[in-house]
Design an enzyme around this catalytic site. Structure first.
Site, PDB file in Angstrom:
ATOM      1  N   THR A 160       0.863  -1.183   0.000  1.00 48.44           N
ATOM      2  CA  THR A 160       0.000   0.000   0.000  1.00 48.44           C
ATOM      3  C   THR A 160       0.900   1.234   0.000  1.00 48.44           C
ATOM      4  OG1 THR A 160      -0.218  -0.285   2.404  1.00 48.44           O
ATOM      5  CG2 THR A 160      -2.031  -1.068   1.031  1.00 48.44           C
ATOM      6  N   LYS A 186       3.936  -6.930   3.985  1.00 51.48           N
ATOM      7  CA  LYS A 186       3.692  -5.533   3.657  1.00 51.48           C
ATOM      8  C   LYS A 186       3.402  -4.794   4.948  1.00 51.48           C
ATOM      9  CE  LYS A 186       0.256  -3.450   3.362  1.00 51.48           C
ATOM     10  NZ  LYS A 186      -0.467  -2.478   4.261  1.00 51.48           N
ATOM     11  N   THR A 197       0.941  -7.637  12.496  1.00 53.49           N
ATOM     12  CA  THR A 197       1.401  -6.443  11.803  1.00 53.49           C
ATOM     13  C   THR A 197       1.142  -6.648  10.325  1.00 53.49           C
ATOM     14  OG1 THR A 197       3.188  -5.984  13.354  1.00 53.49           O
ATOM     15  CG2 THR A 197       3.263  -4.851  11.266  1.00 53.49           C
ATOM     16  N   GLU A 283       6.033   4.470   7.436  1.00 54.61           N
ATOM     17  CA  GLU A 283       5.573   5.593   6.619  1.00 54.61           C
ATOM     18  C   GLU A 283       6.396   6.852   6.898  1.00 54.61           C
ATOM     19  OE1 GLU A 283       0.953   4.330   5.799  1.00 54.61           O
ATOM     20  OE2 GLU A 283       1.401   5.590   7.526  1.00 54.61           O
ATOM     21  N   ASN A 409      -0.483  10.294   5.886  1.00 53.16           N
ATOM     22  CA  ASN A 409      -1.743   9.920   6.521  1.00 53.16           C
ATOM     23  C   ASN A 409      -2.779  11.033   6.490  1.00 53.16           C
ATOM     24  OD1 ASN A 409      -1.550   7.095   7.819  1.00 53.16           O
ATOM     25  ND2 ASN A 409       0.454   8.032   8.187  1.00 53.16           N
TER      26      ASN A 409
END
Length: 414
Positions: A160, A186, A197, A283, A409
């Site tokens: 993603t 992932k 996770t 991220e 985000n």
């Protein structure tokens, strides 16, 4: 990223296809409007596998989690295939379980297996409506493209916000037979040190009973995936599935003997390396953080302290800023839910560029800020915490917290 070497185990290529009997594929089925990005993937075995899984502990569970758990229970720990999609989590949808079940049925009918032998998983936006169209329209193409070199296409299909695919595989011997174990994962966000996770799939050609596979998986997850923190948010779709088809030809493992322990070590190697990759690709992350706690009175104490430190957002920010603010480390050690004497604690920070001692016996010591700044320039930062109370140790992994985390985000759905 540097891999940790272990005697008796050799890293090999192939990911989930490294083991005998497994093929994989991935393609774009229109779930992701970016046609260059795969969003539908499959891993299929030529024979029935012993299987085990662990899943999210979130009270809100994605429909695929519910369905996969039900399938494992129905088969008594057997499976043949994995079906996965990205971009849509199929979570909080009124017809989510129906879609998950029917997608398994579509795959099973084309493979000539039972729907219960299919593990299904999804990742992406929560609460977005989903349909069967991708599975109906692209299943033939997905299965026709299955191959031994399809591991990278499958690994790409589960990504993603990941910036790179995560794969690892090892080769080792049992009873004079060459055995393999490989996996893909992932995950970049919604990662909290609590169970799995994200999505993670492990395959092996070892011959081992499903209950033993489940036992070792549950134990290894505690010291790898449970010790990973990116942002403190636990996903609704966390899935870890392990399949073992027995095609290596080793004597079937039915007890916790020497062979069992070697397979368990292989599983640790796979999950530990994937954990480090997940931490490195948090991220917006620019740095991997590895915290090791040594000389603890109990294993649980070491793990609790390590996880407390690696989960500290203040520490994550300091590492991003390359600031040797070691007080944030000791602060996080101090609020860890464990018993130890803070006045015995030593702390070092190190990297490929050197090591600095910042704390001894719970108090700061003089160190060179210039040297510390040099150490913190690395993209892999190691924090050593010695409790000086026993012989147990534990590790945890995480990443720095950057401006880009908020950017990613802030508009995740787009």
């Amino acid at each position: 990223m540097t891999k940790n070497n272990f005697e008796g185990f050799t890293y090999v290529d192939g990911g989930v296809c490294a083991a005998e009997g497994f093929t994989a594929n991935g393609l774009n089925a229109g779930i992701n409007p970016d046609k260059a990005k795969n969003d539908l993937g499959a891993v299929v075995c030529s024979t029935e596998c012993d299987a085990a899984g662990v899943f999210t502990t979130n009270k809100v569970k994605g429909a695929p989690v519910i369905v996969s758990k039900k399938h494992l229970e129905a088969t008594g720990g057997k499976a043949r295939a994995i079906l996965v999609n990205s971009k849509n989590a199929n979570t909080c949808n009124a017809d989510g379980c129906e879609i998950a079940e029917k997608s398994c049925l579509i795959m099973a009918e084309k493979l000539g297996i039972s729907p219960e032998e299919v593990m299904v998983a999804s990742t992406g936006v929560i609460g977005m409506k989903f349909t069967l169209d991708p599975f109906v329209n692209y299943m033939d193409e997905l299965l026709a493209g299955l191959s031994k070199d399809g591991d990278k296409r499958a690994a790409n299909a589960i990504m993603t916000t990941d910036t790179f695919p995560k794969e690892v595989a090892v080769e080792f011997e049992l009873d004079g037979k060459k055995c393999h174990m490989g996996g893909m994962a992932k995950g970049s966000g919604m990662i909290n040190p609590n169970m799995a996770t994200t999505l993670n799939f492990i395959t092996s050609d070892v011959n081992i009973e499903a209950p033993l596979l489940k036992k070792m998986l549950s134990e290894i997850v505690k010291v790898t995936y449970n010790c990973l923190s990116i942002d403190g948010d636990e996903s609704t779709n966390d899935t870890m599935v392990v399949l073992a088809d027995g095609l290596a030809g080793n004597e079937r493992i039915t007890s916790e003997d020497e062979a069992y322990n070697k397979v368990k070590k292989a599983l640790y190697i796979i999950l530990m390396n994937l954990t480090r990759m997940l931490a490195r690709d948090g991220e917006g992350a620019t740095k991997l953080i590895e915290v090791e706690v040594t000389k603890a009175a109990a294993k649980e104490t070491a793990l609790v302290v390590a996880k407390s430190v690696v989960s500290s957002n203040l520490l994550k920010c300091a590492i991003f800023g390359e600031d040797a603010n070691w007080g944030r480390i000791l602060c996080a050690v101090g609020y860890a839910d464990a018993d130890f004497d803070i006045n015995k604690v030593d702390v070092d920070i190190h990297s490929e560029f050197g090591r600095v001692e910042v704390c001894r016996n719970g108090a700061g010591v003089d160190f060179s800020e210039k040297k510390a700044a040099e150490v913190l320039k690395s993209d892999e930062i190691y924090i050593d915490i010695c409790l000086n109370e026993g012989d147990e140790s534990g590790k945890a992994w995480g990443c720095d917290l950057t401006y880009d985390y908020v950017k990613i985000n802030g508009d995740y759905r787009s």
